[in-house]
Scaffold this motif. Structure first.
Motif, PDB file in Angstrom:
ATOM      1  N   PRO A  74       7.944  18.440-106.251  1.00 22.04           N
ATOM      2  CA  PRO A  74       8.097  18.231-107.695  1.00 22.04           C
ATOM      3  C   PRO A  74       8.177  16.787-108.169  1.00 22.04           C
ATOM      4  O   PRO A  74       7.820  16.495-109.314  1.00 22.04           O
ATOM      5  N   ASP A  75       8.657  15.866-107.363  1.00 19.82           N
ATOM      6  CA  ASP A  75       8.947  14.523-107.869  1.00 19.82           C
ATOM      7  C   ASP A  75       8.516  13.474-106.845  1.00 19.82           C
ATOM      8  O   ASP A  75       9.340  12.724-106.313  1.00 19.82           O
ATOM      9  N   GLN A  76       7.237  13.399-106.582  1.00 22.40           N
ATOM     10  CA  GLN A  76       6.720  12.535-105.527  1.00 22.40           C
ATOM     11  C   GLN A  76       6.515  11.106-106.010  1.00 22.40           C
ATOM     12  O   GLN A  76       6.259  10.854-107.188  1.00 22.40           O
ATOM     13  N   THR A  77       6.634  10.185-105.066  1.00 21.56           N
ATOM     14  CA  THR A  77       6.332   8.784-105.323  1.00 21.56           C
ATOM     15  C   THR A  77       5.484   8.256-104.176  1.00 21.56           C
ATOM     16  O   THR A  77       5.470   8.826-103.083  1.00 21.56           O
ATOM     17  N   CYS A  78       4.822   7.151-104.426  1.00 16.97           N
ATOM     18  CA  CYS A  78       3.977   6.524-103.401  1.00 16.97           C
ATOM     19  C   CYS A  78       4.401   5.065-103.262  1.00 16.97           C
ATOM     20  O   CYS A  78       3.740   4.161-103.782  1.00 16.97           O
ATOM     21  N   PRO A  79       5.516   4.804-102.578  1.00 13.43           N
ATOM     22  CA  PRO A  79       6.067   3.445-102.521  1.00 13.43           C
ATOM     23  C   PRO A  79       5.263   2.486-101.659  1.00 13.43           C
ATOM     24  O   PRO A  79       5.294   1.274-101.872  1.00 13.43           O
ATOM     25  N   GLY A  80       4.571   2.995-100.645  1.00 10.98           N
ATOM     26  CA  GLY A  80       3.811   2.123 -99.763  1.00 10.98           C
ATOM     27  C   GLY A  80       4.703   1.306 -98.856  1.00 10.98           C
ATOM     28  O   GLY A  80       5.911   1.522 -98.767  1.00 10.98           O
ATOM     29  N   GLY A  81       4.108   0.371 -98.173  1.00 10.46           N
ATOM     30  CA  GLY A  81       4.847  -0.447 -97.226  1.00 10.46           C
ATOM     31  C   GLY A  81       4.806   0.148 -95.835  1.00 10.46           C
ATOM     32  O   GLY A  81       4.597   1.350 -95.657  1.00 10.46           O
ATOM     33  N   GLU A  82       5.024  -0.681 -94.830  1.00 12.11           N
ATOM     34  CA  GLU A  82       4.907  -0.260 -93.435  1.00 12.11           C
ATOM     35  C   GLU A  82       5.865   0.868 -93.083  1.00 12.11           C
ATOM     36  O   GLU A  82       5.511   1.802 -92.374  1.00 12.11           O
ATOM     37  N   GLN A  83       7.093   0.817 -93.603  1.00 14.80           N
ATOM     38  CA  GLN A  83       8.092   1.808 -93.228  1.00 14.80           C
ATOM     39  C   GLN A  83       7.800   3.195 -93.791  1.00 14.80           C
ATOM     40  O   GLN A  83       8.193   4.206 -93.201  1.00 14.80           O
ATOM     41  N   ASP A  86       1.487   5.658 -93.668  1.00 10.63           N
ATOM     42  CA  ASP A  86       0.878   6.483 -92.634  1.00 10.63           C
ATOM     43  C   ASP A  86      -0.542   5.997 -92.457  1.00 10.63           C
ATOM     44  O   ASP A  86      -1.325   5.981 -93.416  1.00 10.63           O
ATOM     45  N   LYS A  87      -0.902   5.602 -91.251  1.00 10.65           N
ATOM     46  CA  LYS A  87      -2.216   5.043 -90.994  1.00 10.65           C
ATOM     47  C   LYS A  87      -3.338   6.049 -91.247  1.00 10.65           C
ATOM     48  O   LYS A  87      -4.503   5.667 -91.354  1.00 10.65           O
ATOM     49  N   LYS A  88      -2.991   7.325 -91.345  1.00 11.71           N
ATOM     50  CA  LYS A  88      -4.014   8.317 -91.676  1.00 11.71           C
ATOM     51  C   LYS A  88      -4.476   8.173 -93.122  1.00 11.71           C
ATOM     52  O   LYS A  88      -5.554   8.633 -93.485  1.00 11.71           O
ATOM     53  N   CYS A  89      -3.615   7.575 -93.959  1.00 15.39           N
ATOM     54  CA  CYS A  89      -3.931   7.442 -95.377  1.00 15.39           C
ATOM     55  C   CYS A  89      -4.531   6.086 -95.732  1.00 15.39           C
ATOM     56  O   CYS A  89      -5.216   5.966 -96.748  1.00 15.39           O
ATOM     57  N   GLY A  90      -4.242   5.064 -94.942  1.00 17.58           N
ATOM     58  CA  GLY A  90      -4.798   3.759 -95.265  1.00 17.58           C
ATOM     59  C   GLY A  90      -3.956   2.625 -94.752  1.00 17.58           C
ATOM     60  O   GLY A  90      -3.235   2.760 -93.764  1.00 17.58           O
ATOM     61  N   ASP A  91      -4.010   1.517 -95.492  1.00 21.63           N
ATOM     62  CA  ASP A  91      -3.398   0.275 -95.013  1.00 21.63           C
ATOM     63  C   ASP A  91      -1.955   0.089 -95.472  1.00 21.63           C
ATOM     64  O   ASP A  91      -1.349  -0.948 -95.196  1.00 21.63           O
ATOM     65  N   ASP A  92      -1.393   1.052 -96.217  1.00 20.53           N
ATOM     66  CA  ASP A  92      -0.028   1.009 -96.729  1.00 20.53           C
ATOM     67  C   ASP A  92       0.153  -0.046 -97.814  1.00 20.53           C
ATOM     68  O   ASP A  92       1.268  -0.261 -98.290  1.00 20.53           O
ATOM     69  N   VAL A  93      -0.922  -0.713 -98.196  1.00 20.36           N
ATOM     70  CA  VAL A  93      -0.889  -1.662 -99.304  1.00 20.36           C
ATOM     71  C   VAL A  93      -1.631  -1.073-100.495  1.00 20.36           C
ATOM     72  O   VAL A  93      -1.136  -1.050-101.622  1.00 20.36           O
ATOM     73  N   THR A  94      -2.824  -0.565-100.241  1.00 20.24           N
ATOM     74  CA  THR A  94      -3.607   0.105-101.282  1.00 20.24           C
ATOM     75  C   THR A  94      -3.359   1.606-101.267  1.00 20.24           C
ATOM     76  O   THR A  94      -3.062   2.218-102.288  1.00 20.24           O
ATOM     77  N   CYS A  95      -3.463   2.194-100.089  1.00 21.35           N
ATOM     78  CA  CYS A  95      -3.254   3.631 -99.927  1.00 21.35           C
ATOM     79  C   CYS A  95      -2.101   3.887 -98.964  1.00 21.35           C
ATOM     80  O   CYS A  95      -1.956   3.200 -97.957  1.00 21.35           O
ATOM     81  N   SER A  96      -1.313   4.890 -99.274  1.00 20.82           N
ATOM     82  CA  SER A  96      -0.163   5.201 -98.448  1.00 20.82           C
ATOM     83  C   SER A  96       0.114   6.704 -98.495  1.00 20.82           C
ATOM     84  O   SER A  96      -0.772   7.494 -98.809  1.00 20.82           O
ATOM     85  N   ARG A  97       1.378   7.093 -98.230  1.00 22.71           N
ATOM     86  CA  ARG A  97       1.776   8.502 -98.160  1.00 22.71           C
ATOM     87  C   ARG A  97       2.784   8.819 -99.269  1.00 22.71           C
ATOM     88  O   ARG A  97       3.621   8.005 -99.629  1.00 22.71           O
ATOM     89  N   LEU A  98       2.724  10.059 -99.777  1.00 24.83           N
ATOM     90  CA  LEU A  98       3.652  10.526-100.800  1.00 24.83           C
ATOM     91  C   LEU A  98       4.991  10.949-100.189  1.00 24.83           C
ATOM     92  O   LEU A  98       5.030  11.550 -99.114  1.00 24.83           O
ATOM     93  N   TRP A  99       6.071  10.640-100.909  1.00 26.66           N
ATOM     94  CA  TRP A  99       7.420  11.050-100.526  1.00 26.66           C
ATOM     95  C   TRP A  99       8.112  11.659-101.733  1.00 26.66           C
ATOM     96  O   TRP A  99       7.817  11.307-102.879  1.00 26.66           O
TER      97      TRP A  99
END
Length: 649
Positions: A74-83, A86-99
């Motif tokens: 219900p309330d996802q964010t895409c903060p990015g960053g190494e921590q 997810d490398k499956k999604c991209g470089d964590d700077v442009t593309c990252s994973r939802l939390w």
């Protein structure tokens, strides 16, 4: 005067160095106390919520949970960053994973999710999902409260989770899994460590001619599962036997292996090579097992903790002496191990096939202080029977003497393919029962970067790894079971009441070994998930996002990443912890190396044993900790597992 100046100039740097060492030690101990207290607080919360599983927990459970792959969050964010990437999604700077930090999510092993839309049908599983849902409020409050503490380490608050005995896994914060239905917490080292503590394990396996075919293949698979669940705080040797025991899988053929990831891979590779043939000589198998244990004990390479001897056979003894002589030899050896270590040595015997193969395994189990016999009538039962030995350990772990027990596991590569950390875990019990009834294990992830900062050392320092290993071997629970508790465990197995050794226990004396469904309740919710909007969609379509947004994006992943091929083998599902080359033990003033063969660390392309996800690592992942070798400190001779401040090895 000149001499005094020289002394002073020499003393000041030493004093400064001592100051920083002490400051780092103090910060490290503060961090240790923090994470252990947090995981114990979580365990206590699960215990409290379990009390209401049959009342309020079921009332509002329908459509109020979120599934790892079926549900949208219900309330996802895409903060990015190494921590948080997810490398499956991209470089964590442009593309990252939802939390999603507003909820936890649930994953279930495929065999448990047997209803529509991945819902379970087992009432006790449903109860577990429903009562553990109440953890969400605690999770969110903890996240808000603890943020300042973790900010000082420039780290995100660690994921927190509960793995139940039935395979239910609830983790906070919520995120999409990339391997739906594959994760079973009960097969993970953090779970086994938290439910059984450190141990010496001797695995004695019949590879005589009658084991040829499906029997030996299933047995090898079961043995692999056992190896995979071990931790660096454990020691193991595998002793196949037939006419003799010359195929021994032991370090340098002499000592028990330290159950590091590198060594576990060696053991599994050797297990795959086993073949069947020859007669059945019980004495040869046990003689070799005792030789290896005694060699290990003399060098103080063992763990000063409890031991388990697992013995599997499908045939009558055809060599090695008379039944009486062989049994006496085996029993004396178990008693000798107990006398030397001062800890419990449990003997688990397994017989496959006809009734004539049961006699010695059964009688052995009843002739030692802690013995259990299991009858295996189907080859497929080998897997469940051999891997359930730690259930007895968890029963003994639930006593008041082991209150506040925690376990640390060997550092491993997290599912993001970049970060390395450990898991701190603790067992959970229904304390209203006597003895306390084992419910599962809670865990909290701790990145090694936090320990680096606390100690004031460079990233990838062996000091950090050494501290984690010391912590993983520092605690030994006291395992004490009454006669009727042991008889209760025996009769729950495949042989039923036939496995019991006495008639001394009445119906009132028997105890519960595993939780049962709530009494007098038949109307269970069948639709646990809030929604099933994402059922059947791919990980990339539901989890990958543009940094700063709140939903999945079709343009991510923007960087082509080489995805690993899914491997459905047992070892792949359990995953591979990062190989850190644990193979030495620090003894007094020197280091005696017990892993003498040259061993390369496992390739980065193998999958990880993430404590918090089913995700496979990117095969090109690199990390400073990856190739580091470290020393293993034997645990202190301290049955109350009170841990003193770590000292330099």
């Amino acid at each position: 005067m000149l001499f005094q100046k020289i002394i002073l100039r020499s003393f000041i740097p030493l004093l400064a160095s001592s100051f920083f060492v002490n400051a780092g030690e103090e910060a490290f101990l503060e961090l240790v106390e923090k994470v252990e207290n947090d995981v114990l607080e979580l365990a206590a919360m699960v215990t409290d919520l379990y009390k209401d599983r049959c009342t309020t927990a079921l009332n509002d459970c329908s459509k109020n949970n979120f599934h790892e792959c079926v549900s949208s969050f219900p309330d996802q964010t895409c903060p990015g960053g190494e921590q948080l990437g997810d490398k499956k999604c991209g470089d964590d700077v442009t593309c990252s994973r939802l939390w999603d930090y507003s909820i936890s999510r649930v994953s279930l092993p495929e065999k448990v999710a047997d209803g529509q839309h991945e819902n379970p049908t087992d009432p006790e599983v449903i109860e577990t999902i429903c009562f553990s849902r109440k953890l969400d409020e605690w999770f969110k409050n903890k996240h808000e409260k603890e943020k300042p503490f973790w900010d000082q380490y420039a780290l995100e608050i660690p994921p927190m989770y509960f793995g139940a005995h039935n395979g239910v896994f609830r983790i906070y914060p919520a995120y999409r899994s990339s391997d739906c239905g594959a994760y079973d917490p009960t097969k993970r080292p953090w779970y086994i460590g938290g439910s059984s503590g450190n141990k010496n394990l001797l695995l004695i396996l019949d590879v005589s001619g009658s084991m040829n075919g499906e029997k030996i293949e299933t047995m090898k698979l079961a043995a692999e599962r056992i190896v995979e669940t071990l931790n660096v705080g454990d020691r193991i040797a595998i002793i196949p036997f037939s006419d003799d025991a010359n195929q021994t899988i032991a370090d340098d053929g002499t000592y028990m292996y330290v159950a590091s990831e590198v060594n576990k891979n060696i053991l599994i590779d050797e297990l795959k090579k086993l073949s069947a043939g020859g007669a059945t000589n019980f004495r040869a198998g046990f003689r070799r097992a005792y030789e290896i244990f005694n060699n290990t004990y003399k060098k103080e390479f063992h763990v000063d903790c409890n031991s388990a001897v697992l013995f599997l056979t499908d045939g009558k003894m055809t060599a090695g002496g008379t039944k009486e002589d062989v049994m006496s030899f085996i029993i004396d050896g178990i008693e000798d191990m107990e006398q030397k270590t001062g800890h419990t040595v449990s003997l688990f015997t397994y017989s496959i096939g006809s009734a004539e193969t049961d006699e010695i395994p059964y009688e052995l189990s009843c002739s030692v202080n802690t013995g259990v016999w299991s009858k295996i009538e189907d080859e497929l039962q080998i897997l469940d029977s051999l891997t359930s030995y730690y259930t007895l350990f968890s029963l003994g772990l639930g006593t008041d003497k082991n209150q506040n027990f925690t376990a640390w596991v060997e550092p491993y590569l997290y599912a993001d393919g970049v970060s390395v950390g450990t898991t701190v875990s603790a067992p959970v019990y229904d304390t209203s029962k006597t003895p306390h009834l084992f419910l599962g294990v809670v865990g909290l992830d701790l990145r090694l970067a936090a320990i680096d900062i606390a100690l004031g050392v460079d990233k990838g320092s062996t000091d950090t790894l050494d501290r984690v290993i010391r912590r993983s071997t520092a605690k030994c629970p006291t395992l004490e079971n009454t006669l009727c508790e042991l008889e209760s465990f025996r009769r729950r197995g495949s042989a039923g009441a036939a496995a019991m050794c006495t008639n001394s226990c009445s119906d009132e004396d028997f105890v519960d070994i595993e939780p049962e469904k709530c009494p007098a309740i038949d109307d269970y919710p069948t639709d646990l998930w809030d929604n099933f909007d994402e059922e059947g969609l791919s990980y990339e379509d539901t989890a990958c996002c543009i940094v700063g947004t709140t939903s999945a994006s079709e343009v991510c992943p923007v960087i082509e990443t080489k995805m690993p091929v899914k491997d459905t083998s047992s070892s792949s599902k359990t995953g591979l912890w990062i190989g850190i080359g644990v193979g030495a033990m620090v003894i007094a003033a020197g280091v005696i190396c017990i892993v003498k063969k040259k061993r390369a660390p496992p390739p980065a392309s193998t999958t990880t044993n993430s404590s918090k996800a089913q995700d496979e690592t990117n095969e090109n992942s690199k990390n400073d900790y990856y190739h580091v070798k470290l020393s293993v400190i034997p645990p202190p001779k301290n049955p109350d597992y009170q841990v003193s401040a770590p000292t330099e090895g």
